[in-house]
Design a protein around this motif. Structure first.
Motif, PDB file in Angstrom:
ATOM      1  N   TYR A   1       0.796  -1.227   0.000  1.00  0.00           N
ATOM      2  CA  TYR A   1       0.000   0.000   0.000  1.00  0.00           C
ATOM      3  C   TYR A   1       0.832   1.282   0.000  1.00  0.00           C
ATOM      4  N   SER A   2       2.146   1.168   0.120  1.00  0.00           N
ATOM      5  CA  SER A   2       2.978   2.373   0.188  1.00  0.00           C
ATOM      6  C   SER A   2       3.992   2.377  -0.948  1.00  0.00           C
ATOM      7  N   ASP A   3       4.851   3.393  -0.939  1.00  0.00           N
ATOM      8  CA  ASP A   3       5.831   3.553  -2.010  1.00  0.00           C
ATOM      9  C   ASP A   3       7.213   3.026  -1.628  1.00  0.00           C
ATOM     10  N   VAL A   4       7.303   2.133  -0.632  1.00  0.00           N
ATOM     11  CA  VAL A   4       8.619   1.695  -0.154  1.00  0.00           C
ATOM     12  C   VAL A   4       9.436   1.016  -1.250  1.00  0.00           C
ATOM     13  N   ALA A   5       8.785   0.284  -2.143  1.00  0.00           N
ATOM     14  CA  ALA A   5       9.529  -0.430  -3.189  1.00  0.00           C
ATOM     15  C   ALA A   5      10.290   0.542  -4.078  1.00  0.00           C
ATOM     16  N   PHE A   6       9.705   1.705  -4.323  1.00  0.00           N
ATOM     17  CA  PHE A   6      10.341   2.673  -5.221  1.00  0.00           C
ATOM     18  C   PHE A   6      11.578   3.315  -4.601  1.00  0.00           C
ATOM     19  N   ALA A   7      11.659   3.321  -3.265  1.00  0.00           N
ATOM     20  CA  ALA A   7      12.836   3.864  -2.599  1.00  0.00           C
ATOM     21  C   ALA A   7      14.064   2.991  -2.833  1.00  0.00           C
ATOM     22  N   LEU A   8      13.853   1.757  -3.256  1.00  0.00           N
ATOM     23  CA  LEU A   8      14.946   0.829  -3.506  1.00  0.00           C
ATOM     24  C   LEU A   8      15.354   0.788  -4.974  1.00  0.00           C
ATOM     25  N   LEU A   9      14.704   1.591  -5.789  1.00  0.00           N
ATOM     26  CA  LEU A   9      14.936   1.589  -7.227  1.00  0.00           C
ATOM     27  C   LEU A   9      15.542   2.915  -7.686  1.00  0.00           C
TER      28      LEU A   9
END
Length: 243
Positions: free
Chosen positions: A173-181
């Motif tokens: 539900y959050s944008d955490v995955a994009f912080a790793l990209l």
């Protein structure tokens, strides 16, 4: 008695005071697995064991300032988005004395992860295995680059377990995955991050359809370079439309 008089005569030694420390979970994706930066302790207790970068909070220092200082001094990083993960306060978590640790989590791109290793060669990139499904929680295994299990100092394995539980809980539900990209990424890279955090494979068509339907992705019209096969389109995260 006024508050001024009360404070003037207040005895700060009237109550026992625990020490406070901060520990940093600097986490990225490396070789399609969650990885964390560790540092080997050169002092007792737990000398020779690997630990999260950390340090005591100075008496005139805020928690955030202490975390930024540790990030700079022990990880060679001047910029990273640090947010509080959890407070660890078991009475016996440190054999020296009563120490409460406030753990911070920072999600690093591959470039930032590698830059920290270059700035501080003593850091160790260790893989994290969370051998439990979904958000059930539980212990994690921490592996050296040679895939040997590491025994961490203090309760740092518990801190990493909490970090993985938090990531899995926020992934959908959050944008955490994009912080790793990186800023521009392929759908394959986005799926790789999800699979690394979840520890399981995902159905490719269903995953891509869900991600595109959420309206979080903006196609750039550009394509990856250096691909062995047909290059994939690059996307950008558009937070303005994220729910």
């Amino acid at each position: 008695m006024s508050e001024t008089d009360f404070l003037k005569n207040y005895d700060p030694s009237a109550f026992q005071r625990p020490s406070v420390a901060v520990d940093l979970v600097l986490l990225g994706i490396r070789d399609n697995r969650p990885a964390v930066l560790l540092i080997k302790r050169d002092q007792l207790p737990h000398v020779g064991r690997w630990a999260l970068p950390g340090g005591f909070v100075d008496i005139d220092e805020s928690l955030d300032a202490a975390a930024a200082r540790v990030l700079r001094e022990k990880a060679g990083m001047t910029e990273a988005h640090l947010e509080q993960l959890y407070t660890f306060g078991a009475v016996d978590r440190d054999p020296r004395m009563r120490i409460i640790s406030v753990a911070y989590l920072a999600l690093l791109t591959e470039r930032a992860f590698d830059a920290a290793l270059s700035a501080k060669p003593a850091l160790l990139p260790a893989a994290i295995q969370a051998p439990w499904s979904g958000e059930t929680g539980g212990p994690v295994n921490v592996l050296s680059p040679e895939n040997e299990t590491l025994a961490l100092a203090f309760d740092h394995a518990d801190i990493l377990a909490m970090a993985m539980l938090r990531l899995r809980g926020k992934l959908d539900y959050s944008d955490v995955a994009f912080a790793l990209l990186p800023e521009l990424f392929t759908l394959r890279q986005l799926q790789d991050v999800h699979e690394a955090i979840l520890g399981t494979s995902l159905n490719k068509p269903a995953f891509r359809r869900r991600q595109l339907d959420r309206g979080w992705l903006a196609a750039t019209g550009a394509y990856e370079s250096g691909a062995a096969f047909r290059p994939a389109e690059l996307y950008r995260f558009q937070p303005s439309t994220a729910d």
